[in-house]
Design a protein around this motif. Structure first.
Motif, PDB file in Angstrom:
ATOM      1  N   MET A 237       8.097  38.292 -14.542  1.00 55.60           N
ATOM      2  CA  MET A 237       8.397  37.364 -13.457  1.00 55.60           C
ATOM      3  C   MET A 237       9.015  38.112 -12.279  1.00 55.60           C
ATOM      4  O   MET A 237       8.681  37.861 -11.112  1.00 55.60           O
ATOM      5  N   LEU A 238       9.910  39.052 -12.595  1.00 60.65           N
ATOM      6  CA  LEU A 238      10.529  39.857 -11.545  1.00 60.65           C
ATOM      7  C   LEU A 238       9.470  40.660 -10.788  1.00 60.65           C
ATOM      8  O   LEU A 238       9.502  40.743  -9.553  1.00 60.65           O
ATOM      9  N   ALA A 239       8.520  41.219 -11.515  1.00 60.41           N
ATOM     10  CA  ALA A 239       7.450  41.996 -10.873  1.00 60.41           C
ATOM     11  C   ALA A 239       6.640  41.124  -9.927  1.00 60.41           C
ATOM     12  O   ALA A 239       6.203  41.582  -8.862  1.00 60.41           O
ATOM     13  N   SER A 243       6.277  41.762  -5.915  1.00 55.22           N
ATOM     14  CA  SER A 243       4.955  41.967  -5.329  1.00 55.22           C
ATOM     15  C   SER A 243       4.712  41.079  -4.118  1.00 55.22           C
ATOM     16  O   SER A 243       3.786  41.321  -3.341  1.00 55.22           O
ATOM     17  N   GLY A 244       5.533  40.019  -3.987  1.00 49.43           N
ATOM     18  CA  GLY A 244       5.394  39.129  -2.840  1.00 49.43           C
ATOM     19  C   GLY A 244       4.377  38.019  -3.012  1.00 49.43           C
ATOM     20  O   GLY A 244       4.078  37.291  -2.056  1.00 49.43           O
ATOM     21  N   GLN A 245       3.838  37.853  -4.238  1.00 46.61           N
ATOM     22  CA  GLN A 245       2.874  36.774  -4.473  1.00 46.61           C
ATOM     23  C   GLN A 245       3.538  35.417  -4.249  1.00 46.61           C
ATOM     24  O   GLN A 245       4.681  35.202  -4.649  1.00 46.61           O
ATOM     25  N   LYS A 246       2.809  34.502  -3.636  1.00 42.78           N
ATOM     26  CA  LYS A 246       3.334  33.159  -3.454  1.00 42.78           C
ATOM     27  C   LYS A 246       3.433  32.448  -4.803  1.00 42.78           C
ATOM     28  O   LYS A 246       2.631  32.677  -5.702  1.00 42.78           O
ATOM     29  N   TYR A 247       4.443  31.595  -4.900  1.00 42.15           N
ATOM     30  CA  TYR A 247       4.686  30.871  -6.150  1.00 42.15           C
ATOM     31  C   TYR A 247       5.018  29.426  -5.799  1.00 42.15           C
ATOM     32  O   TYR A 247       5.988  29.161  -5.085  1.00 42.15           O
ATOM     33  N   SER A 301       7.524  28.679  -0.886  1.00 42.74           N
ATOM     34  CA  SER A 301       6.761  29.315  -1.957  1.00 42.74           C
ATOM     35  C   SER A 301       6.540  30.802  -1.697  1.00 42.74           C
ATOM     36  O   SER A 301       6.005  31.507  -2.552  1.00 42.74           O
ATOM     37  N   ASP A 302       6.959  31.268  -0.538  1.00 48.99           N
ATOM     38  CA  ASP A 302       6.804  32.665  -0.152  1.00 48.99           C
ATOM     39  C   ASP A 302       8.104  33.419  -0.444  1.00 48.99           C
ATOM     40  O   ASP A 302       9.136  33.160   0.187  1.00 48.99           O
ATOM     41  N   PRO A 303       8.108  34.348  -1.407  1.00 48.42           N
ATOM     42  CA  PRO A 303       9.341  35.081  -1.732  1.00 48.42           C
ATOM     43  C   PRO A 303       9.988  35.733  -0.518  1.00 48.42           C
ATOM     44  O   PRO A 303      11.220  35.801  -0.433  1.00 48.42           O
TER      45      PRO A 303
END
Length: 403
Positions: A237-239, A243-247, A301-303
């Protein structure tokens, strides 16, 4: 999280259940032989008839589920003792006891998914929020459903979300409290113990199995454990964050960081982790009165937008070591189950990605796991995979029971 069909059955029967005046059974908290009695009280809430459960299952086009319902059940709210950061506290949960069993019955501990709104704690008997595992009681299991620390009786504590030790001990201590109740009320156990849960409940299921297997002084043995769609690989989850993937479910990220900040007494301002206005919003949103959807819609949703840039840079480098250590310590991929276990996960899950279970299973198998089975649910989302899991889990549990 989408509730299973039999949760709806319970809702429909609420009005026609043969409700009785609450019955309170008090349990002593003094030492009983080798172990302390953890049962504080068990308050009877209602009796639910099997005939009504079967009828509604059939009317909903689920005859195979109707066939599993065999017994009327009594439903109780249980208060018991457990530990939080080394201090004894009271916790709570729901207990479902099948009536008129012809012989000893197995125990099933069932574990719900992530809950933000306090009213959906199982012991509050808000039936539309339950996972549906309570229906195992009608199938002949002595069923306990812990609220988890931070809900019900312990709602004054921020839930230690995805903390392996508190997750495991809260379950184990409710099982012990249930066993105390069964002994005092001459309810016969078969000696079998099953664990089941979905989403956070999947993580809690494995955490409880780990606690039991690594601490034989509990005097418990797991017959079988079924875990679905849990976030077992917290380092993964940290990775994802790095990585900056939206969630699309940022409430979960906010919850775990806030929980670790409280549980481990870091007590850092949330602005250390989150940008404004999100840092302020999170303190207001995760207050036990809001749903996950309302929290998700209020966060980014954007880290890169949600998290403080300094914090994010530290995660990508050598900083934030206490958080990284906590995620590693609470990940379950480096543990190997000894008792039979099945992991389920939908291949199209975006809330807890399928890869989380795949990585965990691969790591466990590489470390020598011999009792583990992975059941991918093709095309299943986080919301659609629970029912296929249950349909596989019921016959598997049945196959493990004493004949």
């Amino acid at each position: 999280m989408k509730t299973f069909l039999l949760s709806t059955i319970f809702i429909a029967l609420l009005g026609c259940s043969s409700c009785k005046d609450p019955e309170v059974l008090e349990g002593p908290v003094t030492a009983v032989e080798k172990q302390k009695d953890l049962l504080v009280s068990a308050t009877k809430l209602t009796t639910i008839p099997a005939a009504g459960l079967r009828q509604i299952a059939v009317s909903n086009g689920q005859p195979e589920l109707a066939a599993q319902v065999k017994f009327d059940v009594d439903v109780y709210r249980v208060v018991y003792l457990t530990q939080y950061n080394g201090q004894e506290i009271k916790a709570s949960g729901l207990m479902v006891v099948p009536l008129n069993m012809p012989g000893p019955a197995p125990i099933l501990s069932a574990h719900h998914g992530t809950t933000f709104d306090q009213k959906y704690a199982p012991s509050n008997f808000q039936l539309n929020s339950l996972t549906g595992f309570e229906a195992f009681g009608a199938a002949g299991y002595l069923t306990v459903v812990p609220d988890f620390i931070g809900y019900g009786e312990s709602k004054h504590i921020l839930h230690p979300y995805y903390d392996v030790k508190h997750s495991g001990t809260a379950v184990v201590d409710m099982i012990k409290a249930g066993k105390s109740f069964f002994q005092k009320n001459n309810i016969k156990e078969s000696g079998e113990l099953f664990l089941a849960g979905y989403s956070e409940g999947g993580y809690v299921t494995l955490a409880a199995q780990k606690e039991i297997e690594e601490n034989p002084t509990h005097g418990l043995t797991v017959t079988g454990a079924g875990a679905g769609a849990g976030g077992y690989d917290l380092e993964g989850m940290l990775a994802r964050i790095v990585s900056g993937q939206k969630y699309d479910y940022p409430a979960n990220l906010a919850f775990i960081i806030q929980a670790y900040n409280k549980t481990y007494n870091w007590n850092r301002p949330l602005t250390d982790f989150f940008r404004e206005p999100y840092a302020t919003r999170i303190q207001e949103l995760i207050d036990g009165t809001r749903t996950s959807s309302s929290i998700n819609s209020a966060l980014s949703s954007d880290p890169a937008q949600l998290f403080n840039s300094t914090f994010l840079a530290a995660l990508r480098g050598a900083g934030e070591q206490p958080l990284k250590d906590a995620l590693k310590r609470n990940s379950l991929k480096n543990w190997v189950p000894k008792s039979p276990a099945r992991l389920y996960h939908g291949t199209a899950d975006t809330m807890v990605p399928f890869e989380n279970s795949q990585v965990t299973v691969n790591a466990m198998n590489a470390a020598g796991a011999t009792t583990l089975t992975f059941v991918p649910i093709k095309g299943g989302t986080h919301f659609s995979s629970l029912e296929p899991m249950i349909k596989d889990l019921i016959p598997w549990f049945t196959s493990l029971k004493k004949k």
